[in-house]
Scaffold this active site. Structure first.
Site, PDB file in Angstrom:
ATOM      1  N   ASP A  35      15.694  22.036 -49.655  1.00  0.00           N
ATOM      2  CA  ASP A  35      15.088  21.397 -50.826  1.00  0.00           C
ATOM      3  C   ASP A  35      15.397  22.192 -52.087  1.00  0.00           C
ATOM      4  OD1 ASP A  35      13.658  19.478 -52.163  1.00  0.00           O
ATOM      5  OD2 ASP A  35      11.680  20.201 -51.558  1.00  0.00           O
ATOM      6  N   ASN A  83      13.969   8.920 -48.829  1.00  0.00           N
ATOM      7  CA  ASN A  83      14.873   9.234 -49.941  1.00  0.00           C
ATOM      8  C   ASN A  83      15.589   8.007 -50.524  1.00  0.00           C
ATOM      9  OD1 ASN A  83      15.788  12.500 -48.610  1.00  0.00           O
ATOM     10  ND2 ASN A  83      14.334  12.016 -50.240  1.00  0.00           N
TER      11      ASN A  83
HETATM   12  C1  IPE Z   1      12.703  16.500 -47.992  1.00  0.00           C
HETATM   13  O1  IPE Z   1      12.845  16.779 -49.330  1.00  0.00           O
HETATM   14  C2  IPE Z   1      13.891  15.711 -47.509  1.00  0.00           C
HETATM   15  C3  IPE Z   1      15.144  16.443 -47.424  1.00  0.00           C
HETATM   16  C4  IPE Z   1      15.301  17.715 -47.635  1.00  0.00           C
HETATM   17  C5  IPE Z   1      16.288  15.644 -47.044  1.00  0.00           C
HETATM   18  P1  IPE Z   1      12.229  15.841 -50.460  1.00  0.00           P
HETATM   19  O2  IPE Z   1      12.583  16.454 -51.753  1.00  0.00           O
HETATM   20  O3  IPE Z   1      12.653  14.440 -50.241  1.00  0.00           O
HETATM   21  O4  IPE Z   1      10.669  15.943 -50.153  1.00  0.00           O
HETATM   22  P2  IPE Z   1       9.414  15.699 -51.086  1.00  0.00           P
HETATM   23  O5  IPE Z   1       9.563  14.351 -51.727  1.00  0.00           O
HETATM   24  O6  IPE Z   1       9.437  16.787 -52.125  1.00  0.00           O
HETATM   25  O7  IPE Z   1       8.238  15.804 -50.186  1.00  0.00           O
HETATM   26  C1  IPE Z   2      17.029  18.277 -51.429  1.00  0.00           C
HETATM   27  O1  IPE Z   2      17.022  18.538 -52.789  1.00  0.00           O
HETATM   28  C2  IPE Z   2      18.174  17.395 -51.016  1.00  0.00           C
HETATM   29  C3  IPE Z   2      17.810  16.036 -50.602  1.00  0.00           C
HETATM   30  C4  IPE Z   2      16.612  15.571 -50.471  1.00  0.00           C
HETATM   31  C5  IPE Z   2      18.929  15.146 -50.312  1.00  0.00           C
HETATM   32  P1  IPE Z   2      16.230  17.601 -53.791  1.00  0.00           P
HETATM   33  O2  IPE Z   2      17.175  16.522 -54.269  1.00  0.00           O
HETATM   34  O3  IPE Z   2      15.001  17.085 -53.178  1.00  0.00           O
HETATM   35  O4  IPE Z   2      15.919  18.612 -54.982  1.00  0.00           O
HETATM   36  P2  IPE Z   2      14.576  18.692 -55.828  1.00  0.00           P
HETATM   37  O5  IPE Z   2      13.442  18.801 -54.881  1.00  0.00           O
HETATM   38  O6  IPE Z   2      14.501  17.437 -56.647  1.00  0.00           O
HETATM   39  O7  IPE Z   2      14.757  19.907 -56.658  1.00  0.00           O
HETATM   40 MG    MG Z   3      13.093  17.753 -53.137  1.00  0.00          MG
END
Ligand code: IPE
Ligand code: IPE
Ligand code: MG
Length: 259
Positions: A35, A83
């Protein structure tokens, strides 16, 4: 462990001693909630996809390092069933990135004896992405090195519903054939999850300072050790993985019993 520690970790930061790692107590299965790509990009005035691309470089390093230290299963949360709620441009960009990265990396992974599989509803992915993962599995399925489990369009709740549907289908088929349905136990249920044949994670890592599970491996993490770090995913390198492994080795796992 296939390689010496000073080869795997050549330039450790001053506060980190790779020789503290006990090669005999490396977790068999490490699962990672990668993340912080978006925030990493934002800090640099770039768009979110720039962060996801940087995240791929971190993934490459962590796969190699995990395999080198003797991790047997590495599960990476790449795209959750939630997502899809993101802007279309980001979703399409991610799907293309998965496809091109998988095709570009599969030969290198094969050379490292890595076996590449997916968990999640891959049938709902765009064809190009689905085909790239299928090709990686086809090429690497007989490898005996680390198994890389890519969680893509994965959600823990949907996984459990899919398992229940599959159990019910089997039970109905058994009854129609005049047999008793299989007894429902933890083991029989787990055999219907996407992760059948994969041991539960020993260590679950989440980057970017968040302290939540976000629908990841809900059944399987019953007794996983959690390590959360503030480091954003694109900055998560082999030394950050080493920190997590050392923290894991300092934990006292009791599984509900008294020691
Ligand atoms: C979790 O991260 C999903 C992945 C790392 C693929 P998110 O960024 O989607 O999670 P939330 O929304 O912060 O809980
Ligand atoms: C995790 O990084 C990757 C995926 C969920 C694909 P994020 O895209 O959630 O990054 P933040 O949480 O917005 O920084
Ligand atoms: Mg995230």
């Amino acid at each position: 462990m296939n390689k010496p520690l000073d080869y795997i970790f050549p330039n450790p930061p001053a506060d980190l001693d790779p020789t503290r790692l006990d090669p005999a107590a490396v977790p068999e299965h490490v699962a990672v909630i990668m993340d912080g790509n978006g925030r990493w990009a934002k800090e640099r005035g770039k768009n979110r996809l720039f962060g996801h691309k940087a995240g791929i470089d971190a993934v490459r390093e962590i796969i190699r390092c995990a395999s080198d230290v003797g991790v047997r299963y590495l599960t990476i949360y790449s795209f959750s069933s939630e997502n899809w709620k993101r802007p279309q441009e980001e979703v399409i960009g991610l799907m293309n990135l998965f496809a091109t990265t998988m095709l570009a990396e599969v030969d290198g992974l094969h050379e490292e004896h890595v076996r590449v599989m997916t968990i999640g509803r891959t049938d709902e992915l765009p064809k190009k992405t689905r085909d790239a993962f299928a090709k990686a599995w086809e090429k690497t399925k007989d490898n005996d090195g680390m198994t890389l489990v890519v969680a893509v369009n994965y959600g823990g709740r949907v996984e459990m519903l899919d398992a229940m549907r599959s159990l019910m289908d089997e039970a109905h088929a058994a009854v129609r054939a005049g047999r008793a349905p299989e007894e429902l136990t933890e083991e029989s249920f787990a055999r219907h999850l996407y992760t059948a044949d994969i041991p539960d994670p020993d260590l679950l890592i989440r980057t970017s300072g968040e302290m939540r599970v976000s629908n990841f491996l809900l059944w399987q993490i019953a007794y996983s050790e959690f390590v959360c770090t503030d480091v954003l995913w694109p900055d998560f390198d082999r030394y950050e993985l080493l920190r997590a492994l050392l923290e894991f080795q300092g934990r006292d796992r009791r599984f509900g019993a008294v020691k």
